[in-house]
Scaffold this active site. Structure first.
Site, PDB file in Angstrom:
ATOM      1  N   ARG A 154       0.822  -1.226   0.000  1.00 52.22           N
ATOM      2  CA  ARG A 154       0.000   0.000   0.000  1.00 52.22           C
ATOM      3  C   ARG A 154       0.840   1.253   0.000  1.00 52.22           C
ATOM      4  NH1 ARG A 154      -2.689  -2.135   4.718  1.00 52.22           N
ATOM      5  NH2 ARG A 154      -4.213  -3.608   3.911  1.00 52.22           N
ATOM      6  N   ASP A 201      -8.752 -19.728   4.416  1.00 54.16           N
ATOM      7  CA  ASP A 201      -8.934 -18.961   5.638  1.00 54.16           C
ATOM      8  C   ASP A 201     -10.267 -19.379   6.261  1.00 54.16           C
ATOM      9  OD1 ASP A 201      -6.641 -17.445   5.949  1.00 54.16           O
ATOM     10  OD2 ASP A 201      -7.293 -15.928   4.516  1.00 54.16           O
ATOM     11  N   ARG A 248       3.218 -28.771   5.431  1.00 55.46           N
ATOM     12  CA  ARG A 248       4.212 -28.170   6.330  1.00 55.46           C
ATOM     13  C   ARG A 248       3.613 -28.208   7.724  1.00 55.46           C
ATOM     14  NH1 ARG A 248       9.307 -27.541   5.927  1.00 55.46           N
ATOM     15  NH2 ARG A 248       9.461 -25.442   6.816  1.00 55.46           N
TER      16      ARG A 248
END
Ligand code: FAD
Ligand code: UDP
Length: 365
Positions: free
Chosen positions: A177, A351, A250
């Site tokens: 940003r 998510d 992982r």
């Protein structure tokens, strides 16, 4: 316990909880089995010294889906926490994600967005054409100086490979940003459920029968015969007895300490992108909920290679694993009356909001 259910849900994580809540509300009979000794899957939080500790890694809820935000707010009140982590490199702090505060710290002469762009653009020139790997992608995004200080080490520790051998998409998650805005996420809504995630998931499961410490694979045929529909949220390859090969993951190791002080690092999440530390980040749990306890609890997060029996944390979505997962997905669609849902069963880097969205979009028959 009754003999037969409309739904058997394997796994009491967020995907399982959303389906269980919806099916129960629709008047269906539901049994949930969970192999761990607790509900909530990887978003499980445990109260210690009055502080909600995120036991499987720090979780910040963020979404741009209106329906997901409306839905999840039925089960918890969310606070105003905004994730604004810092990264420590060579004894200096930098704001993450990359924004004007970061650029002004990296380059002394930066005050305006144009000043920052001048530096970034001159460093970006190094990459010609489409970036071929994560290293090239990172340099073309923010230039070599930031890549070497804030990305390279973190990413190599996290994924256990040089950045030049990693796919570019991993870094696309990180926003850049040109404003003085330290918010890590671009989403419309963000916060932490007041009282912890476990309490939120408990509310989702209200009225639903749950068997903890119960592994589907210990009695697969019996469980399958117990319901009209099965929702499976465990690992995709395990369901098929690894017949096409093992998917890669992982893992992480956590080291948690209680400290006899009120404030250890002044921030919920501090990243350590250098190779001088083996951990990638330190979490100070109390800051997620603005907790004023006289003690504090911190967790050091160490990335680790996955070995059988470890927790599966991150999918490794390179071409080979995606191809293998596709092979399993073609077997999965042939299984009658079963849905494979969530992070483990879909082998996707989801998510929390993605998981809820998927579960909300599923038909409850
Ligand atoms: P899980 O939570 O893994 O639930 C699956 C459940 O199934 C588990 O409880 C498991 O024990 C159970 N199970 C598996 N096999 C069996 C079996 N054979 N029998 C019975 N039970 C079984 N998302 C965000 O939105 N924000 C964040 O800040 C964030 N941070 C993260 C940090 C880390 C370190 C990681 C790894 C993930 C993070 N995520 C975050 C992603 C988030 O954790 C997932 O999206 C979410 O937890 C997935 O829910 P799930 O129900 O699909 O899977
Ligand atoms: N990353 C980085 N430096 C940081 C934090 C993240 O280079 O300080 C990179 C790293 O490659 C990581 C990716 O950004 O794998 C995504 O990180 P994020 O923290 O957003 O993902 P999470 O681990 O929470 O899923």
């Amino acid at each position: 316990m009754v003999e037969h259910y409309d739904y058997l849900i394997v796994g009491a994580g967020l995907f399982g909880a959303t389906i269980a809540e919806r099916a129960h509300r629709a008047g269906k009979s539901v049994l949930v089995i969970e192999k761990r000794s607790h509900i909530a899957g990887n978003i499980y939080t445990e109260a210690q010294n009055g502080i909600n500790v995120h036991k499987y890694g720090a979780h910040i809820f963020h979404t741009s889906y209106d329906d997901v935000w409306e839905y999840i707010n039925r089960f918890a009140k969310f606070n105003r926490f905004t994730n604004s982590p810092i990264a420590v490199f060579d004894g200096k702090i930098y704001n993450m994600p990359f924004n004007m505060n970061t650029f002004a710290k990296i380059w002394d002469d930066v005050v305006t967005p144009d000043d920052a762009l001048k530096h970034i653009e001159s460093e970006r020139k190094e990459i010609i054409g489409t970036p071929k790997n994560l290293e090239e992608q990172a340099i073309s995004l923010v230039g070599r100086t930031i890549y070497e200080r804030l990305i390279k080490g973190y990413t190599e520790k996290q994924w256990g490979r040089p950045c030049s051998e990693l796919p570019a998409f991993i870094i696309k998650r990180l926003p850049v940003r040109l404003t003085y805005d330290n918010n890590y996420f671009d989403d419309k809504y963000q916060g932490i459920p007041i009282g912890g995630y476990t309490h939120m998931v408990e509310n989702m499961f209200e009225g639903v029968e749950i068997l903890l410490n119960t592994d589907f694979f210990e009695n697969r045929e019996k469980f399958k015969s117990m319901a009209d529909y099965i929702i499976y949220t465990g690992p995709l390859d395990e369901y098929f007895d690894y017949q096409l090969g093992e998917l890669e993951w992982r893992s992480l190791k956590f080291e948690t300490k209680t400290l006899d002080k009120e404030n250890y690092q002044g921030c919920a999440v501090v990243n350590y992108p250098g190779h001088d530390k083996d951990y990638t980040r330190v979490i100070e749990h109390k800051h997620f909920e603005f907790n004023t306890s006289p003690k504090t609890i911190v967790t050091y997060e160490y990335p680790a290679a996955y070995k059988k029996g470890d927790e599966k944390y991150y999918t490794v979505n390179n071409d080979a694993n995606n191809k293998l997962a596709d092979g399993y997905r073609s077997l999965a669609v042939k299984e009658p009356n079963i849905v494979f849902g969530g992070r483990l069963a879909e082998y996707k880097y989801y998510d929390m909001d993605d998981v809820i969205k998927k579960a909300l979009d599923l038909d409850i028959k």
